[in-house]
Scaffold this motif. Structure first.
Motif, PDB file in Angstrom:
ATOM      1  N   GLY A 200      43.588   4.777  -2.163  1.00 47.71           N
ATOM      2  CA  GLY A 200      43.222   4.341  -3.498  1.00 47.71           C
ATOM      3  C   GLY A 200      43.932   5.103  -4.604  1.00 47.71           C
ATOM      4  O   GLY A 200      44.544   6.154  -4.379  1.00 47.71           O
ATOM      5  N   ASP A 201      43.843   4.575  -5.824  1.00 47.89           N
ATOM      6  CA  ASP A 201      44.382   5.255  -7.002  1.00 47.89           C
ATOM      7  C   ASP A 201      43.512   6.456  -7.373  1.00 47.89           C
ATOM      8  O   ASP A 201      43.988   7.427  -7.946  1.00 47.89           O
ATOM      9  CB  ASP A 201      44.431   4.295  -8.197  1.00 47.89           C
ATOM     10  N   VAL A 202      42.223   6.340  -7.052  1.00 50.38           N
ATOM     11  CA  VAL A 202      41.232   7.376  -7.343  1.00 50.38           C
ATOM     12  C   VAL A 202      40.512   7.724  -6.045  1.00 50.38           C
ATOM     13  O   VAL A 202      40.256   6.847  -5.216  1.00 50.38           O
ATOM     14  CB  VAL A 202      40.213   6.877  -8.399  1.00 50.38           C
TER      15      VAL A 202
ATOM     16  N   GLY B 234      38.694  21.874   3.663  1.00 44.75           N
ATOM     17  CA  GLY B 234      39.614  21.238   4.597  1.00 44.75           C
ATOM     18  C   GLY B 234      39.294  19.774   4.799  1.00 44.75           C
ATOM     19  O   GLY B 234      40.199  18.924   4.896  1.00 44.75           O
ATOM     20  N   GLY B 235      37.995  19.449   4.869  1.00 44.28           N
ATOM     21  CA  GLY B 235      37.604  18.059   5.022  1.00 44.28           C
ATOM     22  C   GLY B 235      38.001  17.209   3.828  1.00 44.28           C
ATOM     23  O   GLY B 235      38.492  16.086   3.978  1.00 44.28           O
ATOM     24  N   LYS B 236      37.804  17.736   2.633  1.00 47.09           N
ATOM     25  CA  LYS B 236      38.187  16.991   1.433  1.00 47.09           C
ATOM     26  C   LYS B 236      39.697  16.804   1.360  1.00 47.09           C
ATOM     27  O   LYS B 236      40.182  15.724   1.005  1.00 47.09           O
ATOM     28  CB  LYS B 236      37.671  17.716   0.195  1.00 47.09           C
ATOM     29  N   ASN B 237      40.449  17.849   1.680  1.00 43.56           N
ATOM     30  CA  ASN B 237      41.904  17.727   1.669  1.00 43.56           C
ATOM     31  C   ASN B 237      42.379  16.686   2.669  1.00 43.56           C
ATOM     32  O   ASN B 237      43.326  15.932   2.411  1.00 43.56           O
ATOM     33  CB  ASN B 237      42.543  19.081   1.969  1.00 43.56           C
ATOM     34  N   THR B 238      41.727  16.633   3.836  1.00 44.52           N
ATOM     35  CA  THR B 238      42.072  15.619   4.832  1.00 44.52           C
ATOM     36  C   THR B 238      41.793  14.225   4.290  1.00 44.52           C
ATOM     37  O   THR B 238      42.609  13.305   4.440  1.00 44.52           O
ATOM     38  CB  THR B 238      41.273  15.849   6.127  1.00 44.52           C
ATOM     39  N   GLY B 239      40.642  14.050   3.651  1.00 43.01           N
ATOM     40  CA  GLY B 239      40.311  12.759   3.076  1.00 43.01           C
ATOM     41  C   GLY B 239      41.307  12.313   2.026  1.00 43.01           C
ATOM     42  O   GLY B 239      41.710  11.140   1.987  1.00 43.01           O
ATOM     43  N   VAL B 240      41.723  13.235   1.178  1.00 44.08           N
ATOM     44  CA  VAL B 240      42.707  12.917   0.144  1.00 44.08           C
ATOM     45  C   VAL B 240      44.033  12.494   0.775  1.00 44.08           C
ATOM     46  O   VAL B 240      44.681  11.545   0.329  1.00 44.08           O
ATOM     47  CB  VAL B 240      42.920  14.130  -0.786  1.00 44.08           C
ATOM     48  N   ALA B 241      44.434  13.193   1.836  1.00 42.70           N
ATOM     49  CA  ALA B 241      45.705  12.881   2.495  1.00 42.70           C
ATOM     50  C   ALA B 241      45.699  11.481   3.113  1.00 42.70           C
ATOM     51  O   ALA B 241      46.740  10.822   3.170  1.00 42.70           O
ATOM     52  CB  ALA B 241      46.000  13.927   3.566  1.00 42.70           C
ATOM     53  N   VAL B 242      44.546  11.021   3.552  1.00 39.60           N
ATOM     54  CA  VAL B 242      44.444   9.707   4.199  1.00 39.60           C
ATOM     55  C   VAL B 242      44.205   8.591   3.185  1.00 39.60           C
ATOM     56  O   VAL B 242      44.593   7.448   3.405  1.00 39.60           O
ATOM     57  CB  VAL B 242      43.304   9.733   5.240  1.00 39.60           C
ATOM     58  N   ALA B 243      43.596   8.910   2.058  1.00 35.94           N
ATOM     59  CA  ALA B 243      43.168   7.899   1.084  1.00 35.94           C
ATOM     60  C   ALA B 243      44.332   7.061   0.564  1.00 35.94           C
ATOM     61  O   ALA B 243      45.439   7.560   0.356  1.00 35.94           O
ATOM     62  CB  ALA B 243      42.452   8.577  -0.087  1.00 35.94           C
TER      63      ALA B 243
ATOM     64  N   ARG C  26      41.875  11.260 -10.006  1.00 37.29           N
ATOM     65  CA  ARG C  26      43.081  10.482  -9.743  1.00 37.29           C
ATOM     66  C   ARG C  26      43.805  11.109  -8.541  1.00 37.29           C
ATOM     67  O   ARG C  26      43.980  12.325  -8.485  1.00 37.29           O
ATOM     68  CB  ARG C  26      44.017  10.515 -10.949  1.00 37.29           C
ATOM     69  N   ARG C  27      44.241  10.288  -7.618  1.00 35.51           N
ATOM     70  CA  ARG C  27      44.894  10.823  -6.420  1.00 35.51           C
ATOM     71  C   ARG C  27      46.166  11.573  -6.774  1.00 35.51           C
ATOM     72  O   ARG C  27      46.528  12.555  -6.119  1.00 35.51           O
ATOM     73  CB  ARG C  27      45.190   9.678  -5.439  1.00 35.51           C
ATOM     74  N   GLU C  28      46.821  11.170  -7.843  1.00 34.30           N
ATOM     75  CA  GLU C  28      48.078  11.813  -8.240  1.00 34.30           C
ATOM     76  C   GLU C  28      47.888  13.244  -8.739  1.00 34.30           C
ATOM     77  O   GLU C  28      48.844  14.002  -8.855  1.00 34.30           O
ATOM     78  CB  GLU C  28      48.740  10.984  -9.344  1.00 34.30           C
ATOM     79  N   MET C  29      46.621  13.619  -9.034  1.00 34.47           N
ATOM     80  CA  MET C  29      46.380  14.965  -9.539  1.00 34.47           C
ATOM     81  C   MET C  29      46.294  16.014  -8.433  1.00 34.47           C
ATOM     82  O   MET C  29      46.405  17.219  -8.704  1.00 34.47           O
ATOM     83  CB  MET C  29      45.082  15.001 -10.361  1.00 34.47           C
ATOM     84  N   PHE C  30      46.105  15.595  -7.199  1.00 35.37           N
ATOM     85  CA  PHE C  30      45.973  16.581  -6.125  1.00 35.37           C
ATOM     86  C   PHE C  30      47.263  17.350  -5.867  1.00 35.37           C
ATOM     87  O   PHE C  30      47.210  18.576  -5.689  1.00 35.37           O
ATOM     88  CB  PHE C  30      45.450  15.908  -4.858  1.00 35.37           C
ATOM     89  N   PRO C  31      48.439  16.708  -5.864  1.00 34.63           N
ATOM     90  CA  PRO C  31      49.661  17.511  -5.747  1.00 34.63           C
ATOM     91  C   PRO C  31      49.860  18.459  -6.930  1.00 34.63           C
ATOM     92  O   PRO C  31      50.420  19.540  -6.779  1.00 34.63           O
ATOM     93  CB  PRO C  31      50.776  16.452  -5.693  1.00 34.63           C
ATOM     94  N   VAL C  32      49.371  18.057  -8.098  1.00 36.36           N
ATOM     95  CA  VAL C  32      49.494  18.910  -9.280  1.00 36.36           C
ATOM     96  C   VAL C  32      48.631  20.156  -9.136  1.00 36.36           C
ATOM     97  O   VAL C  32      49.079  21.295  -9.358  1.00 36.36           O
ATOM     98  CB  VAL C  32      49.095  18.130 -10.559  1.00 36.36           C
ATOM     99  N   ALA C  33      47.379  19.954  -8.743  1.00 31.89           N
ATOM    100  CA  ALA C  33      46.443  21.079  -8.632  1.00 31.89           C
ATOM    101  C   ALA C  33      46.633  21.865  -7.348  1.00 31.89           C
ATOM    102  O   ALA C  33      46.307  23.054  -7.286  1.00 31.89           O
ATOM    103  CB  ALA C  33      45.012  20.565  -8.718  1.00 31.89           C
TER     104      ALA C  33
ATOM    105  N   PRO D 237      40.983   0.780 -11.386  1.00 33.04           N
ATOM    106  CA  PRO D 237      41.630   1.501 -10.292  1.00 33.04           C
ATOM    107  C   PRO D 237      40.987   1.181  -8.944  1.00 33.04           C
ATOM    108  O   PRO D 237      39.805   0.838  -8.856  1.00 33.04           O
ATOM    109  CB  PRO D 237      41.399   2.968 -10.666  1.00 33.04           C
ATOM    110  N   ARG D 238      41.775   1.291  -7.891  1.00 34.37           N
ATOM    111  CA  ARG D 238      41.246   1.182  -6.528  1.00 34.37           C
ATOM    112  C   ARG D 238      40.666   2.556  -6.158  1.00 34.37           C
ATOM    113  O   ARG D 238      41.351   3.566  -6.288  1.00 34.37           O
ATOM    114  CB  ARG D 238      42.344   0.796  -5.555  1.00 34.37           C
ATOM    115  N   ILE D 239      39.428   2.579  -5.708  1.00 32.90           N
ATOM    116  CA  ILE D 239      38.750   3.850  -5.447  1.00 32.90           C
ATOM    117  C   ILE D 239      38.459   4.005  -3.961  1.00 32.90           C
ATOM    118  O   ILE D 239      37.773   3.166  -3.359  1.00 32.90           O
ATOM    119  CB  ILE D 239      37.436   3.972  -6.248  1.00 32.90           C
ATOM    120  N   SER D 240      38.989   5.060  -3.379  1.00 34.79           N
ATOM    121  CA  SER D 240      38.652   5.451  -2.012  1.00 34.79           C
ATOM    122  C   SER D 240      37.486   6.429  -2.081  1.00 34.79           C
ATOM    123  O   SER D 240      37.489   7.344  -2.902  1.00 34.79           O
ATOM    124  CB  SER D 240      39.845   6.126  -1.331  1.00 34.79           C
TER     125      SER D 240
END
Length: 357
Positions: free
Chosen positions: A97-99, A86-95, A193-200, A18-21
């Motif tokens: 990578g797959d992970v 909030g900082g982590k959520n911002t990072g996820v929104a910009v990332a 996995r980046r795809e898990m953030f919308p789930v959680a 996987p590509r990791i951010s």
């Protein structure tokens, strides 16, 4: 002429991996050297990251300085409420990578950190992987030196009274936590996995660092439990080869901080159980309190009988830590019951204290 980090081509990821951010959240100029050491350790990874994202928490001056100092890093400002969530959520929104992997701004990662994470994601049921966080106590290699060589030559000296069972109070892996499937990952050394953030649903802004004066935590605990509740087939793993070293400043190696952090953890756990329920919210804590801590107290008493008088201090610290954590939890639950209809963050905010990191 020595090449700069930015001009050295990184190693390519393994085929099919996987590509990791990598997301690092920063908030204060006081950790200037720490942040640069953290970034240097990610640049030095055997497994090249897709990108390094540095999220600055509502500090425009620091944002401008780091953007100029680290031109090869994606530096962004926290777009959400002040605080680590909030900082982590911002990072996820910009990332991209797959992970998405998270590293504390006052930590450095071992060269094999991302490679250890990456090998687990071939299993489609693995939603997240965390690692071992080792303490750098006062007297350890300074961050200014870790920028050039991001592996500490010295990890300092642990206070003799400080029990390993409570290393979580300084953001590190504690005795009793073993590699394999776990309920939750520790936020400063974790990947998902980046795809898990919308789930959680992302990290809750009502829990964790940055919104209280006390040293709150547990935003990653609540997130992981919520992820598993919404995706029961998903697994979270702890890999003891995904190693980072986390700096423990002098003030956090004192008993006064230890006691305060335990109390704040109890308050945080009250917020977590209010969000995800008592059964899931306290399952790991019950096991730790009923098995690991009694063994630790007995070990300390045994050490003192064998001539290590500091063992009595460790046994006492375990007793005090457990009592203060339980007290904080009781206070938090009582406050939550009295604040019917209030936001979780208000339930345990002491007397209108201002937010702080």
């Amino acid at each position: 002429m020595t090449e700069s980090f930015s001009s050295v081509p990184p190693l390519e990821p393994l085929e099919g991996a996987p590509r990791i951010s990598v997301v690092i959240c920063a908030f204060t100029e006081k950790r200037w050297d720490d942040v640069h050491a953290a970034v240097a350790s990610v640049r030095a990874q055997e497994f090249a990251p897709e990108e390094i994202l540095l999220v600055i928490d509502h500090n425009p001056a620091l944002y401008e300085r780091l953007k100029a100092s680290l031109p090869d890093v994606v530096v962004v400002e926290n777009r959400e409420e002040r605080g680590l969530s909030g900082g982590k959520n911002t990072g996820v929104a910009v990332a991209q990578g797959d992970v998405v992997a998270f590293l504390d701004d006052d930590a450095v990662a071992a060269p094999g950190w991302l490679r250890a994470f990456s090998r687990h994601y071939a299993n489609p049921y693995v939603a997240g992987v965390g690692g071992m966080t080792l303490p750098m106590w006062p007297g350890s290699t300074p961050s200014s030196e870790l920028v050039a060589e991001p592996v500490p030559a010295s990890t300092g000296t642990r206070p003799r009274w400080f029990p390993e069972e409570f290393d979580w109070t300084v953001g590190c892996t504690y005795r009793g936590l073993e590699a394999g499937p776990v309920r939750n990952l520790m936020g400063g050394n974790a990947s998902f996995r980046r795809e898990m953030f919308p789930v959680a649903g992302g990290f809750s802004s009502g829990i964790g660092r940055g919104i209280h004066r006390r040293p709150f935590g547990c935003e990653e605990t609540e997130f992981c439990i919520r992820l598993r509740q919404r995706s029961p087939e998903s697994e979270l793993l702890l890999d003891d080869e995904a190693i980072i070293w986390h700096r423990v400043p002098t003030e956090r190696a004192r008993f006064s901080y230890f006691r305060s952090r335990c109390y704040a953890e109890g308050l945080s756990k009250a917020l977590v159980t209010r969000s995800v329920g008592t059964q899931d919210g306290l399952a790991s804590e019950r096991a730790h309190a009923l098995r690991t801590l009694p063994r630790g107290a007995l070990r300390g008493l045994g050490d003192s009988c064998r001539g290590d008088l500091a063992g009595l201090g460790r046994a006492s610290a375990i007793t005090v830590g457990l009592a203060w954590t339980a007290w904080g939890y009781a206070v938090g639950r009582y406050a939550a019951r009295r604040s019917t209809g209030a936001a979780p963050s208000a339930a345990a905010r002491p007397n209108g204290e201002e937010p702080a990191q």
